[in-house]
Design a protein around this motif. Structure first.
Motif, mmCIF file in Angstrom:
data_model
loop_
_atom_site.group_PDB
_atom_site.id
_atom_site.type_symbol
_atom_site.label_atom_id
_atom_site.label_comp_id
_atom_site.label_asym_id
_atom_site.label_seq_id
_atom_site.Cartn_x
_atom_site.Cartn_y
_atom_site.Cartn_z
ATOM 1 N N ALA A 113 50.698 44.009 45.290
ATOM 2 C CA ALA A 113 50.426 43.860 43.859
ATOM 3 C C ALA A 113 50.168 42.414 43.448
ATOM 4 N N GLN A 142 40.734 36.749 43.941
ATOM 5 C CA GLN A 142 40.698 37.605 42.761
ATOM 6 C C GLN A 142 39.309 38.192 42.521
ATOM 7 N N HIS A 145 39.311 41.031 44.987
ATOM 8 C CA HIS A 145 40.312 42.058 44.691
ATOM 9 C C HIS A 145 40.870 41.812 43.290
ATOM 10 N N GLY A 147 42.473 43.566 41.344
ATOM 11 C CA GLY A 147 43.792 44.136 41.094
ATOM 12 C C GLY A 147 44.936 43.265 41.573
ATOM 13 N N ARG A 149 47.171 40.273 41.308
ATOM 14 C CA ARG A 149 47.492 39.262 40.304
ATOM 15 C C ARG A 149 48.205 38.074 40.940
#
Length: 438
Positions: A113, A142, A145, A147, A149
């Motif tokens: 995540a 980022q 990807h 998603g 963070r």
């Protein structure tokens, strides 16, 4: 130093090793680094030339093309702060970005995540500073990807980059080492290993400060069985796995010595007199091996023999320094360390050692040196010590975990108890010393 042509030929995995205390050693730094290189090569079973030093780091290269080095033993090599398996690539922005994105792809597949970047540039030939590289690579991750963070506090994964002059290194995991100084960098010492919880931890802490430690264990055949002896050997072998260097354990029978103390010395001084005899024996073994100190597991005030006065009485019997790494720790702290280093389960096996068998009912706690010397005046100490040393058995212990020990020389092997008992009190030891030769 890494070969630039190797880096440009494609990613290759190396083991990157970090150390911190060694870096503060000034002009002696090369000596400590050399010891660490030797210990790393021995622990990983690779040629010494495979371990390369470069500006505050060690790099372990696979000895053969396509081979992999199992780096897990490094978690037990003193002097190492941490280590990582890293991809070696060309030190240019495009190659670094590609390598970081490969790690990010793998993290995304694991449903990670959050992430953070940790970039370090040690050469100004690279066009970006460490901060600029962090920003550039973080944005690239980022973009690939969305998603994922950024979390600079507690990220699920940290992507690390070290850019050096000849190569760059990219990795996503850091394994802690035990820290301290390389074993063998501070000299050699002999550990009095009782088989209990404390002394193995004392040996471990001495090794962490760079001492190359052998062990001596005192046993009382036939009143202590072979299980107690084997337990001591197993503990010493476990400690050897932390050293990254071969070690020895000396097994000294002290039955006749204990019998003589029980006959001649007042009961309240039995333990103290036995400990004074043990340090005399240990000193002779240590001097013969060229070792400069003895190590014991005393913790101040923990038991009767570990008061300040009794420690002084024991020290007076030795001509070598006696180191007490546990002197300021309480029992809970010692147990926690024993669990961490892997000796606790061995130490708590219910096989009594000679000190347990020889416990007086009311031990003296504040003995003056003069009183201890007076109590031993009629002991034939020289004959007793010489006989114990003549019957000593020495085992060579390898560096690998739980490697079977092979005896290097054997004189008198401890017999098993005649009745199978391992809990006979010292008061029941016969006055005759014939049991030694039974």
């Amino acid at each position: 130093m890494a070969d630039p042509r190797e880096a440009r030929a494609g990613p290759r995995t190396v083991t990157l090793i970090r150390y911190d205390e060694i870096g503060l050693k000034g002009r002696n730094r090369r000596f400590f680094e050399g010891r660490l290189r030797e210990n790393v090569a021995r622990a990983l079973d690779v040629p010494p030339g495979a371990v390369v030093r470069e500006r505050g780091r060690l790099f372990v290269h696979p000895p053969e093309e396509g081979a992999e080095v199992d780096s897990r033993p490094l978690s037990r090599v003193f002097g190492i702060r941490s280590f990582s398996q890293a991809a070696t690539i060309a030190p240019d922005l495009e190659a670094v970005t590609e390598a970081v994105l490969r790690l990010a792809d793998a993290a995304a597949e694991r449903a990670t995540a959050s992430f953070a970047m940790d970039c370090r540039r040690s050469t100004k030939a690279f066009p970006l500073t460490s901060l600029e590289l962090n920003v550039r690579l973080g944005r690239a991750v980022q973009d690939r990807h969305p998603g994922l963070r950024v979390d600079l506090g507690r990220p699920d994964v940290t992507l690390h980059v070290e850019v050096r002059e000849a190569a760059a290194y990219v990795y996503d995991s850091v394994t802690p080492g035990p820290g301290g100084l390389p074993v063998g960098s501070s000299g050699r010492a002999l550990l009095l290993l009782s088989g209990g919880i404390d002394s193995p931890v004392a040996g471990w802490m001495a090794m962490k400060r760079g001492l190359d430690v052998d062990s001596v264990h005192f046993h009382t055949p036939p009143y202590t069985g072979p299980q107690a002896r084997d337990k001591a050997v197993a503990i010493a072998r476990e400690l050897a796995a932390w050293g990254g260097r071969p070690s020895r354990i000396h097994l000294v029978p002290v039955t006749a010595l204990q019998q003589a103390i029980a006959r001649i010395v007042p009961e309240r001084l039995w333990t103290l007199s036995l400990r004074r005899a043990m340090v005399r024996l240990a000193e002779r073994i240590a001097r013969e091996a060229g070792q400069g100190a003895l190590v014991v597991g005393d913790s101040l005030g923990q038991v009767a023999s570990q008061t300040l006065e009794n420690m002084a009485a024991v020290d007076a019997a030795a001509g070598l320094p006696i180191l007490r790494p546990l002197v300021g720790l309480d029992k809970a702290e010692i147990v926690d360390l024993a669990r961490r280093i892997g000796t606790f389960e061995l130490s708590v096996q219910p096989f009594a050692d000679c000190c347990v068998l020889f416990a007086p009912r009311r031990p003296a706690t504040r003995t003056r040196v003069e009183a201890a010397q007076a109590a031993e005046r009629d002991l034939p100490l020289e004959d007793l010590l010489s006989a114990a040393l003549a019957a000593t058995e020495t085992l060579e212990l390898g560096t690998r975990r739980r490697t079977p020990a092979q005896p290097s020389r054997t004189t008198i092997r401890a017999p098993a108890p005649a009745n199978g008992s391992t809990r006979t009190r010292a008061m029941r030891i016969p006055s005759s010393s014939s049991t030694v030769n039974r």
